[in-house]
Scaffold this active site. Structure first.
Site, PDB file in Angstrom:
ATOM      1  N   HIS A 180      14.555  54.463  40.854  1.00 21.19           N
ATOM      2  CA  HIS A 180      15.576  55.228  41.601  1.00 21.19           C
ATOM      3  C   HIS A 180      16.486  55.993  40.643  1.00 21.19           C
ATOM      4  O   HIS A 180      16.853  57.133  40.911  1.00 21.19           O
ATOM      5  CB  HIS A 180      16.461  54.279  42.428  1.00 21.19           C
ATOM      6  CG  HIS A 180      15.918  53.949  43.785  1.00 21.19           C
ATOM      7  ND1 HIS A 180      15.658  54.901  44.741  1.00 21.19           N
ATOM      8  CD2 HIS A 180      15.614  52.765  44.360  1.00 21.19           C
ATOM      9  CE1 HIS A 180      15.207  54.303  45.841  1.00 21.19           C
ATOM     10  NE2 HIS A 180      15.165  53.005  45.632  1.00 21.19           N
ATOM     11  N   CYS A 221      11.632  50.078  50.941  1.00 17.67           N
ATOM     12  CA  CYS A 221      12.866  50.578  50.332  1.00 17.67           C
ATOM     13  C   CYS A 221      13.880  50.884  51.431  1.00 17.67           C
ATOM     14  O   CYS A 221      13.505  51.430  52.475  1.00 17.67           O
ATOM     15  CB  CYS A 221      12.546  51.847  49.550  1.00 17.67           C
ATOM     16  SG  CYS A 221      13.990  52.647  48.841  1.00 17.67           S
ATOM     17  N   GLN A 223      21.326  55.520  45.778  1.00 17.20           N
ATOM     18  CA  GLN A 223      21.105  55.326  47.209  1.00 17.20           C
ATOM     19  C   GLN A 223      22.393  55.413  48.025  1.00 17.20           C
ATOM     20  O   GLN A 223      22.344  55.536  49.238  1.00 17.20           O
ATOM     21  CB  GLN A 223      20.417  53.977  47.460  1.00 17.20           C
ATOM     22  CG  GLN A 223      18.992  53.948  46.915  1.00 17.20           C
ATOM     23  CD  GLN A 223      18.363  52.587  47.129  1.00 17.20           C
ATOM     24  OE1 GLN A 223      18.529  51.674  46.325  1.00 17.20           O
ATOM     25  NE2 GLN A 223      17.639  52.430  48.225  1.00 17.20           N
ATOM     26  N   GLY A 277      17.587  44.760  46.653  1.00 15.59           N
ATOM     27  CA  GLY A 277      17.964  45.575  45.502  1.00 15.59           C
ATOM     28  C   GLY A 277      18.574  46.871  45.962  1.00 15.59           C
ATOM     29  O   GLY A 277      18.336  47.313  47.090  1.00 15.59           O
ATOM     30  N   HIS A 329      11.349  48.974  40.623  1.00 17.32           N
ATOM     31  CA  HIS A 329      11.658  49.814  41.790  1.00 17.32           C
ATOM     32  C   HIS A 329      13.055  50.439  41.656  1.00 17.32           C
ATOM     33  O   HIS A 329      13.226  51.642  41.839  1.00 17.32           O
ATOM     34  CB  HIS A 329      11.553  48.938  43.048  1.00 17.32           C
ATOM     35  CG  HIS A 329      11.897  49.633  44.326  1.00 17.32           C
ATOM     36  ND1 HIS A 329      10.985  49.836  45.330  1.00 17.32           N
ATOM     37  CD2 HIS A 329      13.061  50.174  44.763  1.00 17.32           C
ATOM     38  CE1 HIS A 329      11.585  50.483  46.334  1.00 17.32           C
ATOM     39  NE2 HIS A 329      12.846  50.692  46.012  1.00 17.32           N
ATOM     40  N   GLU A 330      14.037  49.609  41.312  1.00 21.39           N
ATOM     41  CA  GLU A 330      15.423  50.115  41.231  1.00 21.39           C
ATOM     42  C   GLU A 330      15.608  51.052  40.032  1.00 21.39           C
ATOM     43  O   GLU A 330      16.321  52.045  40.129  1.00 21.39           O
ATOM     44  CB  GLU A 330      16.432  48.956  41.173  1.00 21.39           C
ATOM     45  CG  GLU A 330      16.395  47.991  42.351  1.00 21.39           C
ATOM     46  CD  GLU A 330      16.439  48.659  43.720  1.00 21.39           C
ATOM     47  OE1 GLU A 330      17.010  49.756  43.860  1.00 21.39           O
ATOM     48  OE2 GLU A 330      15.869  48.082  44.661  1.00 21.39           O
TER      49      GLU A 330
END
Ligand SMILES: [Zn+2]
Length: 172
Positions: free
Chosen positions: A139, A93, A51, A46, A135-136
Site C-alpha cells: 500500500h 483488503c 487507506q 492491517g 500487503h500493507e
C-alpha cells in the site's frame, strides 16, 4: 480518538506513494491511534496510512484471532530486508470492496522499521503476519493485492465493482 474513513478502490490516492516519516511527535502518535481505531472498527487485520488518505509510511498490523486480546504492531518507514519461501493463500483488503483472491507471497519476511518514537527495530514474521506485512507495505508504494492477480481476474473484478457501485448509487 477519531474514526477515519477508509478510502476504497478505484480512488487515485491508493495509487500514490507514501512519503517517509521524519517527524516523531504527538501528531504522529494521534495518527497511529486513529488508524488503530479505524482498523478495529472495520474490522481488519492491517491498515496503511494511504487507506485513510495520509501519504505517510505508517502501517499497523494485528493478526490475532477474534477471541484473543488486541496485539497491535506499528511499523514506520518499514522496509523488507529479507524474505524466504513462498505461499499462496486468500487475501482481501478493506479498500477493495467485495473481493478476495489467492495471492502468492513470501512465507517469511524480515522487516526493518521505526517505532512511533523513531527508534529503529527489526522484526521477523511468518505466514499470516508475513502476508499482512507484505500487503500493507505494498500500500505504501501505491500497490494493491489485485495487482498480483491475473489481468483477466482483475477485469472481471472491475466489472463486478462497477455494477456494485451503480447499484449503490441507484439505491441512494
Ligand atoms: Zn489492503
Amino acid at each position: 480518538m477519531s474514526l477515519r474513513k477508509i478510502i476504497t478502490y478505484p480512488h487515485p490516492v491508493l495509487r500514490k506513494k507514501a512519503e517517509p516519516v521524519t517527524v516523531f511527535d504527538k501528531e504522529l502518535e494521534q495518527l497511529v491511534v486513529d488508524m488503530a481505531e479505524t482498523m478495529y472498527d472495520a474490522p481488519g487485520s492491517g491498515l496503511a496510512a494511504n487507506q485513510i488518505g495520509e501519504l505517510r509510511q505508517v502501517i499497523i498490523v494485528d493478526v490475532r484471532e477474534a477471541d484473543e486480546a488486541k496485539n497491535l504492531h506499528v511499523f514506520i518507514n518499514p522496509l523488507i530486508v529479507a524474505e524466504e519461501g513462498s505461499v499462496t493463500d486468500v487475501e482481501g483488503c478493506l479498500s477493495v470492496l467485495e473481493y478476495s483472491s489467492n495471492v502468492k507471497r513470501a512465507q517469511k519476511v524480515r522487516v526493518s522499521a521505526l517505532d512511533v518514537k523513531g527508534k529503529q527495530f527489526e522484526f521477523e514474521a511468518e505466514e499470516w503476519f508475513a502476508r499482512a506485512l507484505q500487503h500493507e507495505i505494498d500500500h505504501l508504494h501505491g500497490k494493491l493485492f489485485i495487482d498480483h492477480i491475473s489481468s483477466l481476474k482483475r477485469t472481471l473484478y472491475k466489472k463486478k465493482l462497477k455494477k456494485l457501485l451503480q447499484e449503490q448509487e441507484e439505491a441512494a
